[in-house]
Write a protein that holds these residues in place. Structure first.
Motif, PDB file in Angstrom:
ATOM      1  N   ALA A 131       0.597  -1.170   0.196  1.00  0.00           N
ATOM      2  CA  ALA A 131      -0.050   0.082   0.384  1.00  0.00           C
ATOM      3  C   ALA A 131       1.226   1.481   0.346  1.00  0.00           C
ATOM      4  CB  ALA A 131      -0.676  -0.030   1.103  1.00  0.00           C
ATOM      5  N   ASP A 132       2.237   1.272   0.776  1.00  0.00           N
ATOM      6  CA  ASP A 132       2.810   2.884   1.059  1.00  0.00           C
ATOM      7  C   ASP A 132       3.229   2.787  -1.187  1.00  0.00           C
ATOM      8  OD1 ASP A 132       1.850   2.917   3.593  1.00  0.00           O
ATOM      9  OD2 ASP A 132       4.162   1.670   4.073  1.00  0.00           O
ATOM     10  N   ARG A 133       3.828   1.689  -1.528  1.00  0.00           N
ATOM     11  CA  ARG A 133       4.186   1.677  -2.264  1.00  0.00           C
ATOM     12  C   ARG A 133       3.377   1.980  -3.878  1.00  0.00           C
ATOM     13  NH1 ARG A 133       7.184   2.915  -6.321  1.00  0.00           N
ATOM     14  NH2 ARG A 133       8.412   1.087  -8.200  1.00  0.00           N
ATOM     15  N   ALA A 134       2.094   2.025  -3.666  1.00  0.00           N
ATOM     16  CA  ALA A 134       1.066   2.055  -4.560  1.00  0.00           C
ATOM     17  C   ALA A 134       0.452   3.383  -3.631  1.00  0.00           C
ATOM     18  CB  ALA A 134      -0.366   1.173  -3.721  1.00  0.00           C
ATOM     19  N   ASP A 135       0.598   3.917  -2.348  1.00  0.00           N
ATOM     20  CA  ASP A 135       0.252   5.491  -2.537  1.00  0.00           C
ATOM     21  C   ASP A 135       1.396   6.130  -3.242  1.00  0.00           C
ATOM     22  OD1 ASP A 135      -1.385   4.646  -1.304  1.00  0.00           O
ATOM     23  OD2 ASP A 135      -0.809   5.447   1.053  1.00  0.00           O
ATOM     24  N   GLY A 136       3.009   5.654  -3.815  1.00  0.00           N
ATOM     25  CA  GLY A 136       3.561   6.395  -3.888  1.00  0.00           C
ATOM     26  C   GLY A 136       3.214   6.746  -5.213  1.00  0.00           C
ATOM     27  N   ILE A 137       3.041   6.342  -5.917  1.00  0.00           N
ATOM     28  CA  ILE A 137       2.472   5.993  -7.891  1.00  0.00           C
ATOM     29  C   ILE A 137       1.110   6.725  -7.843  1.00  0.00           C
ATOM     30  CG2 ILE A 137       2.405   5.006  -9.418  1.00  0.00           C
ATOM     31  CD1 ILE A 137       4.165   2.224  -8.419  1.00  0.00           C
ATOM     32  N   THR A 138       0.885   6.437  -6.817  1.00  0.00           N
ATOM     33  CA  THR A 138      -0.556   7.314  -7.167  1.00  0.00           C
ATOM     34  C   THR A 138      -1.115   8.268  -6.897  1.00  0.00           C
ATOM     35  OG1 THR A 138      -1.556   5.854  -5.092  1.00  0.00           O
ATOM     36  CG2 THR A 138      -2.672   4.803  -7.855  1.00  0.00           C
ATOM     37  N   LEU A 139      -0.216   9.108  -5.873  1.00  0.00           N
ATOM     38  CA  LEU A 139      -0.477  10.639  -5.141  1.00  0.00           C
ATOM     39  C   LEU A 139       1.001  11.525  -6.304  1.00  0.00           C
ATOM     40  CD1 LEU A 139      -0.008  10.578  -1.326  1.00  0.00           C
ATOM     41  CD2 LEU A 139      -1.970  11.429  -2.963  1.00  0.00           C
ATOM     42  N   ALA A 140       1.635  10.990  -6.890  1.00  0.00           N
ATOM     43  CA  ALA A 140       2.656  11.482  -7.885  1.00  0.00           C
ATOM     44  C   ALA A 140       1.509  11.753  -8.655  1.00  0.00           C
ATOM     45  CB  ALA A 140       4.152  10.964  -7.383  1.00  0.00           C
ATOM     46  N   ARG A 141       0.596  10.258  -9.648  1.00  0.00           N
ATOM     47  CA  ARG A 141      -0.067  10.984 -10.502  1.00  0.00           C
ATOM     48  C   ARG A 141      -1.477  12.416 -10.332  1.00  0.00           C
ATOM     49  NH1 ARG A 141       2.267  12.319 -14.780  1.00  0.00           N
ATOM     50  NH2 ARG A 141       0.864  11.001 -16.007  1.00  0.00           N
ATOM     51  N   PHE A 142      -2.001  11.787  -9.544  1.00  0.00           N
ATOM     52  CA  PHE A 142      -3.020  12.300  -9.318  1.00  0.00           C
ATOM     53  C   PHE A 142      -2.719  13.726  -9.051  1.00  0.00           C
ATOM     54  CE2 PHE A 142      -6.251  13.902  -5.964  1.00  0.00           C
ATOM     55  CZ  PHE A 142      -7.648  14.065  -6.812  1.00  0.00           C
ATOM     56  N   ARG A 143      -4.204  14.346 -10.654  1.00  0.00           N
ATOM     57  CA  ARG A 143      -4.528  15.830 -10.996  1.00  0.00           C
ATOM     58  C   ARG A 143      -2.746  15.776 -11.295  1.00  0.00           C
ATOM     59  NH1 ARG A 143      -6.393  18.255  -4.826  1.00  0.00           N
ATOM     60  NH2 ARG A 143      -9.030  17.491  -5.763  1.00  0.00           N
ATOM     61  N   ALA A 144      -2.010  15.501 -12.221  1.00  0.00           N
ATOM     62  CA  ALA A 144      -1.109  15.094 -13.188  1.00  0.00           C
ATOM     63  C   ALA A 144      -1.490  16.035 -14.288  1.00  0.00           C
ATOM     64  CB  ALA A 144      -0.255  14.621 -12.831  1.00  0.00           C
ATOM     65  N   ALA A 145      -1.236  16.813 -14.599  1.00  0.00           N
ATOM     66  CA  ALA A 145      -1.112  17.881 -15.933  1.00  0.00           C
ATOM     67  C   ALA A 145      -1.022  16.813 -17.716  1.00  0.00           C
ATOM     68  CB  ALA A 145      -0.510  19.244 -17.151  1.00  0.00           C
ATOM     69  N   ASP A 146      -0.391  16.029 -17.073  1.00  0.00           N
ATOM     70  CA  ASP A 146       0.149  14.518 -18.517  1.00  0.00           C
ATOM     71  C   ASP A 146      -0.402  13.678 -17.810  1.00  0.00           C
ATOM     72  OD1 ASP A 146       1.872  14.328 -16.538  1.00  0.00           O
ATOM     73  OD2 ASP A 146       3.016  13.881 -17.753  1.00  0.00           O
ATOM     74  N   LEU A 147      -1.288  13.820 -17.034  1.00  0.00           N
ATOM     75  CA  LEU A 147      -2.049  12.639 -16.974  1.00  0.00           C
ATOM     76  C   LEU A 147      -2.837  11.542 -18.244  1.00  0.00           C
ATOM     77  CD1 LEU A 147      -2.720   9.918 -14.700  1.00  0.00           C
ATOM     78  CD2 LEU A 147      -4.876  11.944 -14.424  1.00  0.00           C
ATOM     79  N   ARG A 148      -2.370  10.470 -18.540  1.00  0.00           N
ATOM     80  CA  ARG A 148      -2.982   9.525 -19.218  1.00  0.00           C
ATOM     81  C   ARG A 148      -4.279   8.762 -19.104  1.00  0.00           C
ATOM     82  NH1 ARG A 148       0.910   7.114 -20.647  1.00  0.00           N
ATOM     83  NH2 ARG A 148       0.647   4.782 -20.589  1.00  0.00           N
ATOM     84  N   VAL A 149      -5.677   9.399 -19.724  1.00  0.00           N
ATOM     85  CA  VAL A 149      -6.643   8.529 -19.426  1.00  0.00           C
ATOM     86  C   VAL A 149      -7.191   7.939 -21.170  1.00  0.00           C
ATOM     87  CG1 VAL A 149      -8.990   8.823 -18.631  1.00  0.00           C
ATOM     88  CG2 VAL A 149      -7.185   9.862 -17.540  1.00  0.00           C
ATOM     89  N   ASP A 150      -7.579   6.345 -20.852  1.00  0.00           N
ATOM     90  CA  ASP A 150      -7.962   4.996 -21.678  1.00  0.00           C
ATOM     91  C   ASP A 150      -8.984   5.263 -21.529  1.00  0.00           C
ATOM     92  OD1 ASP A 150      -5.092   6.216 -23.113  1.00  0.00           O
ATOM     93  OD2 ASP A 150      -4.288   4.876 -22.102  1.00  0.00           O
ATOM     94  N   LYS A 197     -11.458   1.013 -21.682  1.00  0.00           N
ATOM     95  CA  LYS A 197     -10.983  -0.425 -21.857  1.00  0.00           C
ATOM     96  C   LYS A 197     -12.102  -0.708 -22.774  1.00  0.00           C
ATOM     97  CE  LYS A 197     -10.329  -1.092 -17.120  1.00  0.00           C
ATOM     98  NZ  LYS A 197     -10.693  -1.647 -15.803  1.00  0.00           N
ATOM     99  N   PRO A 198     -12.030  -2.286 -22.676  1.00  0.00           N
ATOM    100  CA  PRO A 198     -13.667  -2.642 -24.087  1.00  0.00           C
ATOM    101  C   PRO A 198     -14.594  -1.867 -23.915  1.00  0.00           C
ATOM    102  CG  PRO A 198     -11.775  -3.748 -24.099  1.00  0.00           C
ATOM    103  CD  PRO A 198     -10.766  -2.985 -22.763  1.00  0.00           C
ATOM    104  N   ASP A 199     -15.306  -2.858 -22.107  1.00  0.00           N
ATOM    105  CA  ASP A 199     -15.815  -1.936 -21.001  1.00  0.00           C
ATOM    106  C   ASP A 199     -16.396  -0.708 -20.695  1.00  0.00           C
ATOM    107  OD1 ASP A 199     -14.578  -1.328 -18.892  1.00  0.00           O
ATOM    108  OD2 ASP A 199     -14.760  -2.961 -18.063  1.00  0.00           O
ATOM    109  N   ARG A 200     -15.970   0.332 -21.810  1.00  0.00           N
ATOM    110  CA  ARG A 200     -15.901   2.225 -21.269  1.00  0.00           C
ATOM    111  C   ARG A 200     -15.564   2.269 -19.717  1.00  0.00           C
ATOM    112  NH1 ARG A 200     -21.053   3.815 -23.653  1.00  0.00           N
ATOM    113  NH2 ARG A 200     -20.177   5.840 -23.993  1.00  0.00           N
ATOM    114  N   THR A 201     -14.799   1.819 -19.698  1.00  0.00           N
ATOM    115  CA  THR A 201     -14.281   2.580 -17.924  1.00  0.00           C
ATOM    116  C   THR A 201     -12.941   2.850 -18.097  1.00  0.00           C
ATOM    117  OG1 THR A 201     -13.668   0.341 -17.449  1.00  0.00           O
ATOM    118  CG2 THR A 201     -15.715   0.740 -16.166  1.00  0.00           C
ATOM    119  N   PRO A 202     -12.900   3.508 -17.590  1.00  0.00           N
ATOM    120  CA  PRO A 202     -11.457   4.644 -17.371  1.00  0.00           C
ATOM    121  C   PRO A 202     -10.265   4.076 -17.075  1.00  0.00           C
ATOM    122  CG  PRO A 202     -12.648   6.066 -16.276  1.00  0.00           C
ATOM    123  CD  PRO A 202     -13.456   4.776 -16.893  1.00  0.00           C
ATOM    124  N   VAL A 203      -9.350   4.100 -17.477  1.00  0.00           N
ATOM    125  CA  VAL A 203      -7.699   3.226 -17.090  1.00  0.00           C
ATOM    126  C   VAL A 203      -6.963   4.596 -17.572  1.00  0.00           C
ATOM    127  CG1 VAL A 203      -7.488   2.466 -19.375  1.00  0.00           C
ATOM    128  CG2 VAL A 203      -6.325   1.708 -16.828  1.00  0.00           C
TER     129      VAL A 203
END
Length: 268
Positions: A22-41, A43-49
């Motif tokens: 969880a510590d490892r996950a937090d480090g990655i997710t927080l660093a990208r949260f609200r990032a101007a270059d966050l890439r959002v695609d 998936k086939p079920d239309r949910t975002p990733v």
């Protein structure tokens, strides 16, 4: 985040690993949260990733491959299966729609399952400054970013639907199931209704802040960790047929006394 000092001895090492994941996950997710270059695609079920979803799951898988090479892993973004024995069930970001829009209600969900039952579960929501965890027989716990001792969780003592606080995720899920009228019937019988959604509503049940939370549609990685936290807090967790477990395609948590009455309304 504070760590747990009250886990069951049998799962102590695995819980410690889950908290480090969880510590490892937090480090990655927080660093990208609200990032101007966050890439959002999509998936086939239309949910975002997002790129944070895949980067987080890949990082957790790498740690598990090194530290638990004999364990299977299933995750939302990379698939896999846990059919028998011990394995890890991961949702790198539960609440990706919120994450991608800059809403801070999202979490990484990490569970260890043994012979079909969750035995370790961690729900980490760093943008909220909150973390919840549990181990089989060790109770459910929570901490926040302000520090202090971990707090042991307990569900509410509400016994009547008329006094209950209810939450769900999306009304559209009920409409797709053809059960919107039944859900609205349950709404009418409860004292107050909110839509906290996803992991958060179930953690609020575990904290005793609300009494019933329902995901009309959900996957195993959405539910494995939250199931254990709720049940170790003294609550009940089933799918909408009333079957215990996290693999039924839906999830309902409650304080226990309100479980059967709520299911009875939903079944019509």
């Amino acid at each position: 985040m504070s760590q747990c000092d009250g886990e069951a001895g049998g799962w102590k090492a695995d819980l410690a690993l889950a908290l480090r994941l969880a510590d490892r996950a937090d480090g990655i997710t927080l660093a990208r949260f609200r990032a101007a270059d966050l890439r959002v695609d999509r998936k086939p079920d239309r949910t975002p990733v997002t790129d944070a979803d895949t980067a987080t799951e890949d990082a957790l898988r790498a740690v598990l491959a090194a530290e638990r090479p004999g364990h299977a892993v299933v995750g939302e973004e990379r698939g896999g299966s846990v059919d028998a024995g011990r394995g890890w069930v991961i949702d790198p970001i539960d609440g990706t729609k919120n994450y991608s829009r800059g809403v801070p209600v999202w979490a990484s969900l990490i569970a260890l399952v043994s012979d079909g039952d969750p035995v370790v579960g961690v729900v980490s929501a760093p943008a909220l400054g909150r973390r919840w965890w549990a181990s089989a027989g060790g109770g459910a716990w929570a901490s926040d970013a302000s520090g202090g001792e971990p707090r042991r969780l307990a569900v509410s003592g509400v016994h009547e639907l008329a006094d209950a606080c209810l939450s769900t995720t999306e009304l559209s899920s009920w409409a797709e199931r053809g059960e919107l009228d039944r859900y609205l019937d349950l709404v009418a019988r409860c004292w107050v209704v909110r839509a906290f959604g996803d992991f958060w509503q179930h953690m609020l049940v575990a904290e005793g802040a609300i009494d019933v939370a329902i995901d009309a549609e959900a996957n195993a990685w959405d539910l494995a960790a939250v199931q254990l936290v709720v049940t170790e807090a003294g609550g009940r967790f089933t799918d909408l047929t009333g079957a215990d477990g996290f693999t039924g395609g839906s999830g309902m948590s409650s304080n226990g006394p309100l479980h059967a009455p709520s299911l009875a309304v939903l079944r019509g």
